[in-house]
Scaffold this motif. Structure first.
Motif, PDB file in Angstrom:
ATOM      1  N   PRO A 136      27.348   2.672  37.129  1.00 58.05           N
ATOM      2  CA  PRO A 136      28.174   3.279  36.079  1.00 58.05           C
ATOM      3  C   PRO A 136      27.369   4.320  35.304  1.00 58.05           C
ATOM      4  O   PRO A 136      26.186   4.116  35.019  1.00 58.05           O
ATOM      5  N   LYS A 263      32.802   4.276  24.410  1.00 54.57           N
ATOM      6  CA  LYS A 263      33.985   3.871  25.151  1.00 54.57           C
ATOM      7  C   LYS A 263      34.664   5.148  25.656  1.00 54.57           C
ATOM      8  O   LYS A 263      34.731   6.146  24.939  1.00 54.57           O
ATOM      9  N   ASN A 266      40.536   6.187  29.711  1.00 60.52           N
ATOM     10  CA  ASN A 266      40.839   6.215  31.144  1.00 60.52           C
ATOM     11  C   ASN A 266      42.280   6.625  31.417  1.00 60.52           C
ATOM     12  O   ASN A 266      43.057   6.881  30.497  1.00 60.52           O
ATOM     13  N   TYR A 271      40.772   3.235  25.725  1.00 60.14           N
ATOM     14  CA  TYR A 271      39.346   3.456  25.535  1.00 60.14           C
ATOM     15  C   TYR A 271      38.638   2.211  26.061  1.00 60.14           C
ATOM     16  O   TYR A 271      38.853   1.098  25.559  1.00 60.14           O
ATOM     17  N   THR A 272      37.816   2.386  27.093  1.00 59.38           N
ATOM     18  CA  THR A 272      37.231   1.243  27.784  1.00 59.38           C
ATOM     19  C   THR A 272      35.720   1.219  27.635  1.00 59.38           C
ATOM     20  O   THR A 272      35.037   2.214  27.893  1.00 59.38           O
ATOM     21  N   LEU A 274      31.910   0.147  28.628  1.00 63.54           N
ATOM     22  CA  LEU A 274      31.210   0.070  29.903  1.00 63.54           C
ATOM     23  C   LEU A 274      30.713  -1.350  30.146  1.00 63.54           C
ATOM     24  O   LEU A 274      29.865  -1.862  29.421  1.00 63.54           O
ATOM     25  N   ALA A 278      34.348  -3.622  34.430  1.00 61.50           N
ATOM     26  CA  ALA A 278      35.176  -2.428  34.238  1.00 61.50           C
ATOM     27  C   ALA A 278      34.830  -1.342  35.253  1.00 61.50           C
ATOM     28  O   ALA A 278      35.717  -0.661  35.781  1.00 61.50           O
ATOM     29  N   ALA A 279      33.536  -1.175  35.551  1.00 60.90           N
ATOM     30  CA  ALA A 279      33.120  -0.192  36.561  1.00 60.90           C
ATOM     31  C   ALA A 279      33.573  -0.609  37.949  1.00 60.90           C
ATOM     32  O   ALA A 279      33.990   0.221  38.763  1.00 60.90           O
ATOM     33  N   TYR A 309      36.573   1.333  33.770  1.00 63.45           N
ATOM     34  CA  TYR A 309      35.692   2.354  33.200  1.00 63.45           C
ATOM     35  C   TYR A 309      35.559   3.457  34.243  1.00 63.45           C
ATOM     36  O   TYR A 309      35.093   3.208  35.364  1.00 63.45           O
TER      37      TYR A 309
END
Length: 372
Positions: A136, A263, A266, A271-272, A274, A278-279, A309
């Motif tokens: 990531p 964040k 996406n 707003y995500t 890391l 998520a990656a 992410y």
């Protein structure tokens, strides 16, 4: 792509030899999980061989290579791997020139000259792109008093294009309602060397903010201004020591340097933060564009997967499908077989990487077994 970071070479100037020790030679010896933090009780085996491998390339995967070698050395005696984190472009050049047995690269070989030269080095056989590490890319920053920074793709693009110059810019305020943002000047830090990380990051900007980012995608940074630093550790170090700095760097290096990470908005409208999970959601949705044992991938940076992410890269091991030196083949298969195994991949999460999704990991493991 689970070890603690004790003794980790954070600078990743891996010019030193990584000695791999503890199994027999040229034998498949069943083993328990690799020492130092691999998943226990999986019943996997390590295929050991004697000899020496020389490799170089991606600094993004340098931390992973260091830990993989440390684990493998406890299983296999008479084996030695020298990995130099010289950056992706240098690694591909070394592989093409025959001075590296495999190369680490943050992007797959390009059609045309890169693939042609690699095939020539492999005696006419195609070179394979084997995804090995999910790295990531963190948008890391140094801004006292600001936590949980949120950024949309267009805002990120404007920052790195140099059109947003201070932290209290209206666009950043719009992404962070209620936050108190200082008027501190922004220093955007980028890679100064040829880098697959730059290629992936600019690919993300091109895909998600085409109306703002007009510099295309490339291994070499094209936008004006900012500060160029050498390799991943150079970018991370510059962010850490400079108030108001922001830069793109692999999560592994952000974690090593205890950097704050933003964040990122996406395609699902979130707003995500890391995380490895998520990656992994973004990688799971990537499309394999290679054929046969070649597993080059195309990442959907605009993924609409909830909780994904979106800024990720995959580091590949570039290796000959056929034509590998007879005295290297067993060790090549043994080491890359370990890195692509369930145990090998399980070691990556605590290093700031995400393990490959199982559907991808199994294909990589199969491709390694077919090397000749």
């Amino acid at each position: 792509m689970n070890f603690k970071r004790h003794g980790l070479i954070a600078g990743i100037a891996l010019t030193a030899t990584l000695a791999l020790a503890a199994c027999g030679s040229d034998n498949n010896e069943p083993s328990s999980s690799a020492a130092g933090g691999a998943s226990g009780g999986t019943g996997s085996s390590v295929s050991c061989a004697s000899g020496t491998l020389t490799a170089q390339g991606s600094s993004a995967q340098g931390n992973a290579m260091a830990e993989w070698a440390k684990a493998y050395q406890q299983k296999c005696s008479g084996a030695q791997v020298n990995y130099q984190a010289t950056a992706s472009g240098a690694g591909i050049t070394a592989f093409q020139g025959g001075t590296a047995d495999f190369a680490g690269s943050d992007s797959s070989l390009k059609a045309g000259d890169e693939q042609t030269k690699a095939a020539a080095r492999c005696g006419g056989a195609p070179a394979l792109n084997l995804p090995m590490v999910t790295g990531p890319i963190a948008v890391a920053y140094n801004l006292d008093g600001v936590k949980d920074l949120q950024l949309k793709p267009e805002t990120i693009a404007k920052i790195f294009a140099g059109t947003i110059k201070t932290w209290d810019d209206a666009a950043i305020k719009a992404d962070n309602p209620g936050a108190t943002l200082p008027s501190t000047a922004i220093l955007a830090v980028h890679r100064g060397d040829s880098s697959g990380t730059t290629e992936n990051f600019t690919n993300y900007l091109t895909a998600t903010a085409p109306g703002v980012w007009t510099y295309g995608k490339d291994k070499v940074w094209k936008a004006p201004g900012g500060s160029g630093e050498q390799k991943s550790d150079g970018v991370a170090g510059a962010i850490k020591k400079t108030a108001g700095a922001i830069g793109y760097v692999e999560w592994s290096f952000a974690k090593t340097n205890t950097l704050s990470t933003a964040k990122v908005f996406n395609g699902a409208g979130e707003y995500t933060a890391l995380t490895g999970e998520a990656a992994g959601k973004t990688i799971a949705g990537a499309k394999i564009t290679g054929s046969g044992d070649d597993l080059a991938m195309t990442i959907d940076y605009s993924t609409k997967e909830a909780g994904a992410y979106p800024i990720v890269l995959v580091t590949y091991e570039i290796v000959c499908s056929k034509g590998n030196a007879a005295d290297k083949l067993k060790l090549l298969q043994g080491f890359l077989g370990f890195t692509s195994s369930k145990d090998g991949q399980a070691q990556l999460d605590k290093l700031g990487y995400a393990p490959l999704p199982e559907t991808v990991r199994a294909k990589v493991e199969s491709s390694v077994k077919n090397l000749a």
